[in-house]
Design an enzyme around this catalytic site. Structure first.
Site, PDB file in Angstrom:
ATOM      1  N   THR A 130      44.326  36.352  42.645  1.00  0.00           N
ATOM      2  CA  THR A 130      43.922  37.437  41.749  1.00  0.00           C
ATOM      3  C   THR A 130      45.128  38.169  41.163  1.00  0.00           C
ATOM      4  O   THR A 130      46.200  38.209  41.784  1.00  0.00           O
ATOM      5  CB  THR A 130      43.050  38.435  42.540  1.00  0.00           C
ATOM      6  OG1 THR A 130      42.839  39.595  41.750  1.00  0.00           O
ATOM      7  CG2 THR A 130      43.724  38.875  43.836  1.00  0.00           C
ATOM      8  N   ASP A 131      44.913  38.826  40.018  1.00  0.00           N
ATOM      9  CA  ASP A 131      45.975  39.667  39.443  1.00  0.00           C
ATOM     10  C   ASP A 131      46.195  40.941  40.258  1.00  0.00           C
ATOM     11  O   ASP A 131      47.196  41.633  40.079  1.00  0.00           O
ATOM     12  CB  ASP A 131      45.661  40.015  37.981  1.00  0.00           C
ATOM     13  CG  ASP A 131      44.350  40.768  37.777  1.00  0.00           C
ATOM     14  OD1 ASP A 131      43.625  40.996  38.768  1.00  0.00           O
ATOM     15  OD2 ASP A 131      44.049  41.132  36.614  1.00  0.00           O
ATOM     16  N   GLU A 132      45.249  41.252  41.167  1.00  0.00           N
ATOM     17  CA  GLU A 132      45.378  42.518  41.919  1.00  0.00           C
ATOM     18  C   GLU A 132      46.586  42.506  42.858  1.00  0.00           C
ATOM     19  O   GLU A 132      47.000  43.560  43.340  1.00  0.00           O
ATOM     20  CB  GLU A 132      44.094  42.817  42.696  1.00  0.00           C
ATOM     21  CG  GLU A 132      42.919  42.976  41.772  1.00  0.00           C
ATOM     22  CD  GLU A 132      41.731  43.702  42.385  1.00  0.00           C
ATOM     23  OE1 GLU A 132      41.884  44.353  43.431  1.00  0.00           O
ATOM     24  OE2 GLU A 132      40.644  43.615  41.790  1.00  0.00           O
ATOM     25  N   TYR A 155      41.843  44.575  50.006  1.00  0.00           N
ATOM     26  CA  TYR A 155      41.534  43.264  49.411  1.00  0.00           C
ATOM     27  C   TYR A 155      42.785  42.673  48.773  1.00  0.00           C
ATOM     28  O   TYR A 155      43.157  41.518  49.047  1.00  0.00           O
ATOM     29  CB  TYR A 155      40.417  43.401  48.359  1.00  0.00           C
ATOM     30  CG  TYR A 155      40.328  42.220  47.412  1.00  0.00           C
ATOM     31  CD1 TYR A 155      39.911  40.972  47.865  1.00  0.00           C
ATOM     32  CD2 TYR A 155      40.683  42.350  46.061  1.00  0.00           C
ATOM     33  CE1 TYR A 155      39.846  39.881  46.995  1.00  0.00           C
ATOM     34  CE2 TYR A 155      40.613  41.273  45.194  1.00  0.00           C
ATOM     35  CZ  TYR A 155      40.200  40.036  45.663  1.00  0.00           C
ATOM     36  OH  TYR A 155      40.142  38.958  44.803  1.00  0.00           O
ATOM     37  N   LYS A 159      44.909  39.234  49.749  1.00  0.00           N
ATOM     38  CA  LYS A 159      45.151  38.119  48.830  1.00  0.00           C
ATOM     39  C   LYS A 159      46.668  37.907  48.650  1.00  0.00           C
ATOM     40  O   LYS A 159      47.128  36.765  48.566  1.00  0.00           O
ATOM     41  CB  LYS A 159      44.496  38.382  47.471  1.00  0.00           C
ATOM     42  CG  LYS A 159      42.969  38.344  47.468  1.00  0.00           C
ATOM     43  CD  LYS A 159      42.366  37.004  47.831  1.00  0.00           C
ATOM     44  CE  LYS A 159      42.582  35.933  46.782  1.00  0.00           C
ATOM     45  NZ  LYS A 159      41.818  34.682  47.108  1.00  0.00           N
TER      46      LYS A 159
HETATM   47  P1  NAD Z   1      32.458  35.584  45.805  1.00  0.00           P
HETATM   48  O1  NAD Z   1      32.490  36.728  46.765  1.00  0.00           O
HETATM   49  O2  NAD Z   1      31.400  35.530  44.771  1.00  0.00           O
HETATM   50  O3  NAD Z   1      32.364  34.213  46.616  1.00  0.00           O
HETATM   51  C1  NAD Z   1      33.120  33.956  47.774  1.00  0.00           C
HETATM   52  C2  NAD Z   1      32.530  32.739  48.457  1.00  0.00           C
HETATM   53  O4  NAD Z   1      33.306  32.474  49.640  1.00  0.00           O
HETATM   54  C3  NAD Z   1      31.078  32.927  48.921  1.00  0.00           C
HETATM   55  O5  NAD Z   1      30.313  31.793  48.585  1.00  0.00           O
HETATM   56  C4  NAD Z   1      31.192  33.073  50.428  1.00  0.00           C
HETATM   57  O6  NAD Z   1      30.055  32.612  51.135  1.00  0.00           O
HETATM   58  C5  NAD Z   1      32.419  32.223  50.723  1.00  0.00           C
HETATM   59  N1  NAD Z   1      33.086  32.621  51.971  1.00  0.00           N
HETATM   60  C6  NAD Z   1      33.439  33.884  52.339  1.00  0.00           C
HETATM   61  N2  NAD Z   1      34.003  33.856  53.562  1.00  0.00           N
HETATM   62  C7  NAD Z   1      34.032  32.556  53.957  1.00  0.00           C
HETATM   63  C8  NAD Z   1      34.515  31.884  55.122  1.00  0.00           C
HETATM   64  N3  NAD Z   1      35.052  32.570  56.145  1.00  0.00           N
HETATM   65  N4  NAD Z   1      34.400  30.543  55.196  1.00  0.00           N
HETATM   66  C9  NAD Z   1      33.838  29.842  54.160  1.00  0.00           C
HETATM   67  N5  NAD Z   1      33.347  30.422  53.054  1.00  0.00           N
HETATM   68  C10 NAD Z   1      33.453  31.763  52.951  1.00  0.00           C
HETATM   69  O7  NAD Z   1      33.906  35.542  45.166  1.00  0.00           O
HETATM   70  P2  NAD Z   1      34.363  35.178  43.682  1.00  0.00           P
HETATM   71  O8  NAD Z   1      34.310  36.388  42.856  1.00  0.00           O
HETATM   72  O9  NAD Z   1      33.677  33.948  43.258  1.00  0.00           O
HETATM   73  O10 NAD Z   1      35.913  34.846  43.950  1.00  0.00           O
HETATM   74  C11 NAD Z   1      36.322  33.546  44.341  1.00  0.00           C
HETATM   75  C12 NAD Z   1      37.829  33.542  44.518  1.00  0.00           C
HETATM   76  O11 NAD Z   1      38.454  33.885  43.295  1.00  0.00           O
HETATM   77  C13 NAD Z   1      38.343  34.530  45.548  1.00  0.00           C
HETATM   78  O12 NAD Z   1      39.396  33.926  46.243  1.00  0.00           O
HETATM   79  C14 NAD Z   1      38.826  35.711  44.728  1.00  0.00           C
HETATM   80  O13 NAD Z   1      39.859  36.392  45.391  1.00  0.00           O
HETATM   81  C15 NAD Z   1      39.329  34.998  43.489  1.00  0.00           C
HETATM   82  N6  NAD Z   1      39.272  35.799  42.233  1.00  0.00           N
HETATM   83  C16 NAD Z   1      38.139  36.436  41.861  1.00  0.00           C
HETATM   84  C17 NAD Z   1      38.109  37.119  40.649  1.00  0.00           C
HETATM   85  C18 NAD Z   1      36.857  37.820  40.160  1.00  0.00           C
HETATM   86  O14 NAD Z   1      36.910  38.505  39.135  1.00  0.00           O
HETATM   87  N7  NAD Z   1      35.708  37.676  40.813  1.00  0.00           N
HETATM   88  C19 NAD Z   1      39.253  37.155  39.846  1.00  0.00           C
HETATM   89  C20 NAD Z   1      40.408  36.509  40.287  1.00  0.00           C
HETATM   90  C21 NAD Z   1      40.404  35.819  41.469  1.00  0.00           C
HETATM   91  O1  DAU Z   2      41.180  41.606  38.823  1.00  0.00           O
HETATM   92  C1  DAU Z   2      40.548  40.596  39.542  1.00  0.00           C
HETATM   93  C2  DAU Z   2      39.593  41.197  40.540  1.00  0.00           C
HETATM   94  O2  DAU Z   2      38.498  41.715  39.811  1.00  0.00           O
HETATM   95  C3  DAU Z   2      39.118  40.197  41.586  1.00  0.00           C
HETATM   96  O3  DAU Z   2      40.211  39.772  42.344  1.00  0.00           O
HETATM   97  C4  DAU Z   2      38.067  40.819  42.490  1.00  0.00           C
HETATM   98  O4  DAU Z   2      37.569  39.854  43.401  1.00  0.00           O
HETATM   99  C5  DAU Z   2      36.945  41.344  41.628  1.00  0.00           C
HETATM  100  O5  DAU Z   2      35.980  41.991  42.431  1.00  0.00           O
HETATM  101  C6  DAU Z   2      37.463  42.301  40.558  1.00  0.00           C
HETATM  102  O6  DAU Z   2      37.921  43.545  41.134  1.00  0.00           O
HETATM  103  P1  DAU Z   2      37.577  44.969  40.484  1.00  0.00           P
HETATM  104  O7  DAU Z   2      37.657  45.997  41.540  1.00  0.00           O
HETATM  105  O8  DAU Z   2      38.344  45.185  39.243  1.00  0.00           O
HETATM  106  O9  DAU Z   2      36.028  44.680  40.051  1.00  0.00           O
HETATM  107  P2  DAU Z   2      34.725  45.589  40.150  1.00  0.00           P
HETATM  108  O10 DAU Z   2      33.652  44.890  39.374  1.00  0.00           O
HETATM  109  O11 DAU Z   2      34.405  45.988  41.548  1.00  0.00           O
HETATM  110  O12 DAU Z   2      35.128  46.893  39.352  1.00  0.00           O
HETATM  111  C7  DAU Z   2      35.520  46.831  37.985  1.00  0.00           C
HETATM  112  C8  DAU Z   2      35.890  48.236  37.560  1.00  0.00           C
HETATM  113  O13 DAU Z   2      34.684  49.033  37.527  1.00  0.00           O
HETATM  114  C9  DAU Z   2      36.825  48.951  38.513  1.00  0.00           C
HETATM  115  O14 DAU Z   2      37.684  49.787  37.776  1.00  0.00           O
HETATM  116  C10 DAU Z   2      35.891  49.803  39.367  1.00  0.00           C
HETATM  117  C11 DAU Z   2      34.771  50.147  38.418  1.00  0.00           C
HETATM  118  N1  DAU Z   2      33.425  50.315  39.035  1.00  0.00           N
HETATM  119  C12 DAU Z   2      32.983  49.338  39.874  1.00  0.00           C
HETATM  120  C13 DAU Z   2      31.734  49.443  40.458  1.00  0.00           C
HETATM  121  C14 DAU Z   2      31.244  48.376  41.415  1.00  0.00           C
HETATM  122  C15 DAU Z   2      32.635  51.400  38.694  1.00  0.00           C
HETATM  123  O15 DAU Z   2      33.029  52.266  37.899  1.00  0.00           O
HETATM  124  N2  DAU Z   2      31.393  51.495  39.280  1.00  0.00           N
HETATM  125  C16 DAU Z   2      30.925  50.587  40.149  1.00  0.00           C
HETATM  126  O16 DAU Z   2      29.782  50.747  40.670  1.00  0.00           O
END
Ligand code: NAD
Ligand code: DAU
Length: 349
Positions: A130-132, A155, A159
């Site tokens: 992630t970019d975080e 988180y 990562k």
């Molecule tokens: P998600 O939470 O939707 O899915 C995570 C999956 O991992 C789920 O299916 C869960 O069951 C599985 N999992 C969790 N713990 C596990 C374990 N111990 N063993 C096996 N499986 C397990 O997450 P996502 O949003 O799809 O993110 C996927 C990946 O991409 C993550 O590594 C996250 O850090 C990265 N990522 C997410 C975003 C985003 O915006 N969602 C952006 C950049 C990177």
């Molecule tokens: O940047 C990549 C990341 O983006 C991933 O690595 C993470 O897995 C993914 O969850 C996401 O993180 P964020 O914290 O940015 O996403 P989230 O959807 O939780 O929140 C987006 C923005 O909205 C953030 O500034 C917090 C705000 N927010 C979020 C929720 C859930 C609200 O204002 N209200 C809310 O209820």
């Protein structure tokens, strides 16, 4: 080619699994997922009978299980997405994030390294990150691959630690690895704990839309299938040992995302313009809330020719349609434990 994809029942993982199963009939795709609250096999019903697909339920932190899995299947490559992924949950339960994201990644690295003693050009450990990990930006600037790590939430710290372990295995054991760091994804199958799907679900049900703080935080949104396409490209054409940033060049203040979403939802639900926006509710800010993320994906664009394909408004409209057409999916994931989570997270805000 036998590819292990971890976390393939989750949001991004399910799009990556679908892409690999449908684009590469000659690969065997193994989807390893623990099926936590975020994992959902309903995400994959369209491809789960494919002859080149197999689901394996299991935990990446279970060392004997992971080792025996590699012994049995001798995977050629790993695409590692399994993780605890929600920042708010990492604030209340940080240990779960260390366990899965750090220890789980280490167990996979260990098993891959033991399995790939005689390395071939096919072997690759692709770590999806992630970019975080880069921390928070001020009003200007972008994250590049050279930006120093400065994670701000449990988180992000977990990562970052997993990224460091991947690089340590590359350096110490010459394990062939690649890492990509992506910005915020959105699209179908996104679990409604995250901003966009949570807001869609709340608007649909006429519930308040919680906006943290003043809604001024900025995120760089990318359609999930564009992320899956980038992963495919990096997996096949990326250079071993390199890192690639992936992002949409699509920065939005949270409040503006929600206003656009309200407009799209009013149209989709045949409501009078302005109805959904009345649900916007400012609530207590997230602890340590990162102000702004913005990715410079120039390296990926210039070296491998990747481009995001969808503009944000079109992507949001597609996303809204998916949620409104998949009511059963949405109702299933928002019943039971979700209600307890919602009460705990938003009850006192
Ligand atoms: P998600 O939470 O939707 O899915 C995570 C999956 O991992 C789920 O299916 C869960 O069951 C599985 N999992 C969790 N713990 C596990 C374990 N111990 N063993 C096996 N499986 C397990 O997450 P996502 O949003 O799809 O993110 C996927 C990946 O991409 C993550 O590594 C996250 O850090 C990265 N990522 C997410 C975003 C985003 O915006 N969602 C952006 C950049 C990177
Ligand atoms: O940047 C990549 C990341 O983006 C991933 O690595 C993470 O897995 C993914 O969850 C996401 O993180 P964020 O914290 O940015 O996403 P989230 O959807 O939780 O929140 C987006 C923005 O909205 C953030 O500034 C917090 C705000 N927010 C979020 C929720 C859930 C609200 O204002 N209200 C809310 O209820």
């Amino acid at each position: 080619m036998k590819i292990l994809i971890t976390g393939g029942a989750g949001f991004i993982g399910s799009h990556v699994v679908r892409r690999f199963v449908t684009h590469y009939g000659n690969y065997q795709i193994f989807n390893l997922d623990k099926l936590t609250y975020a994992g959902n096999l309903q995400n994959l019903t369209d491809i789960d009978k494919s002859p080149n697909y197999q689901f394996i339920k299991g935990d990446i932190t279970d060392a004997p299980f992971i080792q025996s899995l590699f012994n049995t299947h001798a995977f050629d490559a790993v695409i590692h997405l399994a993780a605890e992924s929600h920042v708010d949950r990492s604030i209340t339960s940080p240990l779960d994030f260390i366990k899965t994201n750090v220890e789980g990644t280490l167990q996979l690295l260990q098993a891959a390294n033991a399995c790939w003693q005689n390395k071939t050009h096919k072997h690759l450990f692709y770590h999806v990150s992630t970019d975080e990990v880069y921390g928070s930006l001020g009003k200007t600037g972008f994250f590049t691959e050279e930006t120093p790590y400065n994670p701000q939430s449990p988180y992000a710290a977990s990562k970052a630690a997993s990224d460091h372990l991947v690089r340590a295995y590359q350096n110490t054991y010459q394990l062939p690895t690649v890492i990509s760091n992506c910005s915020n994804n959105y699209g179908p199958n996104h679990f409604p704990e995250k901003l966009i799907p949570l807001a869609i679900n709340n608007i649909k049900n006429n519930l308040p839309i919680p906006i943290y703080g003043k809604g001024e935080n900025v995120r760089d949104w990318l359609y999930v299938e564009d992320h899956a396409a980038a992963i495919d490209l990096i997996f096949h054409k990326g250079t071993v040992g390199e890192t690639y940033n992936i992002g949409g060049h699509n920065e939005w203040h949270n409040i503006d995302v929600i206003k656009l979403l309200c407009q799209i939802m009013d149209e989709a639900l045949n409501r009078t313009a302005g109805t959904s926006a009345q649900l916007i509710t400012y609530v207590k800010d997230r602890a340590g809330h990162d102000l702004r993320y913005a990715i410079d994906s120039g390296k990926l664009q210039h070296t491998l020719g990747w481009q995001p394909s969808l503009n944000f408004e079109k992507g949001l409209r597609q996303t809204v349609s998916w949620y409104l057409n998949n009511e059963t999916w949405l109702n299933n994931v928002t019943s039971g434990a979700y209600k307890n989570y919602y009460q705990m997270q938003y009850g006192n805000r």
